[in-house]
Design a protein around this motif. Structure first.
Motif, mmCIF file in Angstrom:
data_model
loop_
_atom_site.group_PDB
_atom_site.id
_atom_site.type_symbol
_atom_site.label_atom_id
_atom_site.label_comp_id
_atom_site.label_asym_id
_atom_site.label_seq_id
_atom_site.Cartn_x
_atom_site.Cartn_y
_atom_site.Cartn_z
ATOM 1 N N UNK B 272 49.852 58.188 85.828
ATOM 2 C CA UNK B 272 49.924 59.582 86.266
ATOM 3 C C UNK B 272 48.853 59.881 87.309
ATOM 4 N N UNK B 275 49.616 57.255 90.590
ATOM 5 C CA UNK B 275 50.954 57.208 91.191
ATOM 6 C C UNK B 275 51.602 58.589 91.152
ATOM 7 N N UNK B 276 51.505 59.243 89.990
ATOM 8 C CA UNK B 276 52.052 60.597 89.894
ATOM 9 C C UNK B 276 53.558 60.648 89.697
ATOM 10 N N UNK B 277 54.166 59.510 89.446
ATOM 11 C CA UNK B 277 55.586 59.457 89.108
ATOM 12 C C UNK B 277 55.729 58.546 87.900
ATOM 13 N N UNK B 278 56.775 58.773 87.139
ATOM 14 C CA UNK B 278 57.075 57.879 86.028
ATOM 15 C C UNK B 278 57.801 56.653 86.573
#
Lengths: 362, 362
Positions: B272, B275-278
């Motif tokens: 998180x 990258x801030x994306x799953x």
């Protein structure tokens, strides 16, 4: 720019926090620009390859600096050619890509969220600073201390899952409007800077936001607004804690624990942490961006450092206090930074003189 | 895999640190594999589009799981199509992409750096644990406690600039060799996994390393070895402090301050943060990767979770203790993780049965 000015280094940046140590909500006196003529420089010849790029920019030194940088770093025959994988450009957000006056957009968000937070935690209703925020008294709100503001930030930005936060921020952005233009904040982005982002990307640059604002907040809209994906947003970041809900599904809870204060020296540190490469180009507008530009421009080869000067009260705002502009609580561009820009051959962008238009809707 | 096994969740992960709470340097007893037959599943038909992909993989359930995942997420007509910008795949490093036995490579690096650190700080020569490391007594070194090891890590990974560290690590990697194969550590990467990285990238996936190892360490070689650029390496990360040298040139000093412990739950938190994306796909090999796979596979649509089981003592190492394999100090794959894999339909990769070859040099 010339470098004959003996610019003293700003010796001791206030690193204790990413926010100016005064109240943030005061109104600005929009004095007329005194010294715009210091900023611009004569236009240089453009190459035919650049024709059509940056249409919202006036021909001049600022536009030319961007075109020259891209040409000398992307033409294979250039002595300062940069391989595509090393082409990294970083952009501050508030005041560089979108409007930051009279108050940072995220601070408005946090203030607007206070009623919802108090509804969930009624014990806060009579507690300061929440009571003052709920009063709606703008003058009293404007006098809140940094410590008060931190309480509001923690209360409104933490204590929910990352997915809940993203949904809340997205919903707010869809309806909130800037008081001056009565438009969504996401429309108050600078068209000339959108063109720089696009031009750099078309030239093989990977564009990053490196903001003192909240990383999770900016990631909600950066892709849509700037074409910058979440993984290329570096910002002030708090910790999360992994857990499971009652159905055993995992979540990440946003915690009131600061991991990265992505402002001033923290911007260089954040670039190392989150990107791991030194940028080739960096764009900012305030003292908070000084170290990012220093770090960027201390690398070898061709480098580009640019600072947006807000000298256009008629079309946007005018504040410095560099270049004879009025001082500001938000996004200060000090004379010391202005001197360092001259010494370091960073280009100062005059919003008034270098930009044909400010917004897409203009 | 089937999901009829009532797998209990591993309730209390040790989150206090990213290292197993025992000494790390003990040798392994390489017992023969007991239960490899539990791992593999019959081969399914391949589509012609996949022909030629993953040449070092045996036809079987593991290879097919990768091919199926890519096909169902990249074909526009698929109900589980994923747009290119959302195609994120994360890979643990130690034990998933390269050899982690008998000791993590970075730990070997740190031990090898001790003489250089002591030369600069002679007062450490008679102080533990440095004295023991300098003695060269492998048995005594193997008995060092985690606390001792942390002292060594801090002494050898911090206190220098980021550029000095990268140069030191690069120089070490150019000469150090693994005792079993007498080859550079960077050659001990798993050829089948390199093929997965390449296949995913060719299919529009952005590949990330998410490692419990040091982010700065892995970034030194990840691009050359795995084709993964520094900005796509997430790892255990310490703080830096921005400063200026005597010529006024900025540097970042590596500090003994832990910002991200990128192991176990820290892997989901690190994803998180950085990258801030799953992710859509995640690959691991040990209990340290459990939360990364959970977080990845809890998302909607098609998901791929895979775990490498080290069941090939002849060609590499054999350790678990899942699947009847001997226990290990490094990279434990426990029965609880094995059960969760079954329940969650993660695919377990048998090195012995699913991989035609282990290394490029084989």
């Amino acid at each position: 720019m010339t470098d004959e000015h003996p610019a003293g280094r700003v010796a001791s940046a206030d690193r204790k926090n990413g926010l100016d140590r005064r109240n943030l909500l005061s109104g600005l006196t929009l004095l007329p620009l005194v010294s715009a003529s210091l900023v611009s420089a004569p236009a240089l010849a453009q190459t035919s390859a650049d024709a059509g790029a940056l249409p919202s920019w006036q021909d001049g030194a600022a536009k030319q600096a961007i075109l020259d940088f891209v040409r000398t770093t992307t033409e294979r025959s250039s002595a300062t050619y940069i391989p595509p994988e090393e082409r990294i450009a970083t952009f501050d957000q508030d005041g560089t890509l979108w409007v930051e006056q009279p108050v940072y957009t995220q601070v408005v968000y946090c203030l607007d969220r206070v009623p919802a937070v108090v509804a969930k935690k009624p014990e806060l209703k009579e507690a300061e600073p929440f009571k003052t925020v709920l009063s709606g008294n703008r003058e009293a709100i404007a006098r809140l201390s940094l410590h008060d503001l931190e309480k509001i930030l923690f209360a409104t930005l933490t204590g929910m899952t990352t997915e809940e936060f993203a949904a809340e921020a997205k919903a707010w952005l869809a309806t909130a409007k800037h008081p001056r233009w009565n438009r969504p904040y996401t429309e108050l982005v600078y068209q000339p800077m959108l063109e720089v982002l696009q031009y750099l990307r078309a030239s093989g640059y990977k564009t990053y936001i490196v903001t003192g604002g909240g990383q999770d907040f900016v990631r909600v809209y950066a892709d849509k607004v700037y074409g910058i994906p979440p993984e290329q947003v570096v910002g002030t970041a708090g910790g999360t804690t992994y857990g499971y809900d009652k159905d055993g599904k995992p979540f990440l809870m946003k915690e009131p624990k600061l991991l990265l204060n992505d402002d001033k020296a923290g911007k260089a540190e954040g670039i190392h942490l989150m990107i791991g490469r030194r940028p080739c180009a960096a764009f900012g507008n305030s003292d908070g961006d000084r170290e990012m530009l220093e770090w960027t421009c201390a690398g070898p080869g061709a480098r580009l450092g640019m600072l947006v000067l807000h000298d256009d009260a008629a079309r946007e705002f005018a504040y410095g206090p560099a270049a004879g502009l009025p001082d500001s609580k938000v996004g200060r561009f000090t004379p010391a930074l202005y001197d360092e820009a001259k010494k370091s051959k960073w280009t100062v962008i005059s919003m008034k003189n270098d930009w044909k238009r400010i917004f897409a809707f203009g």
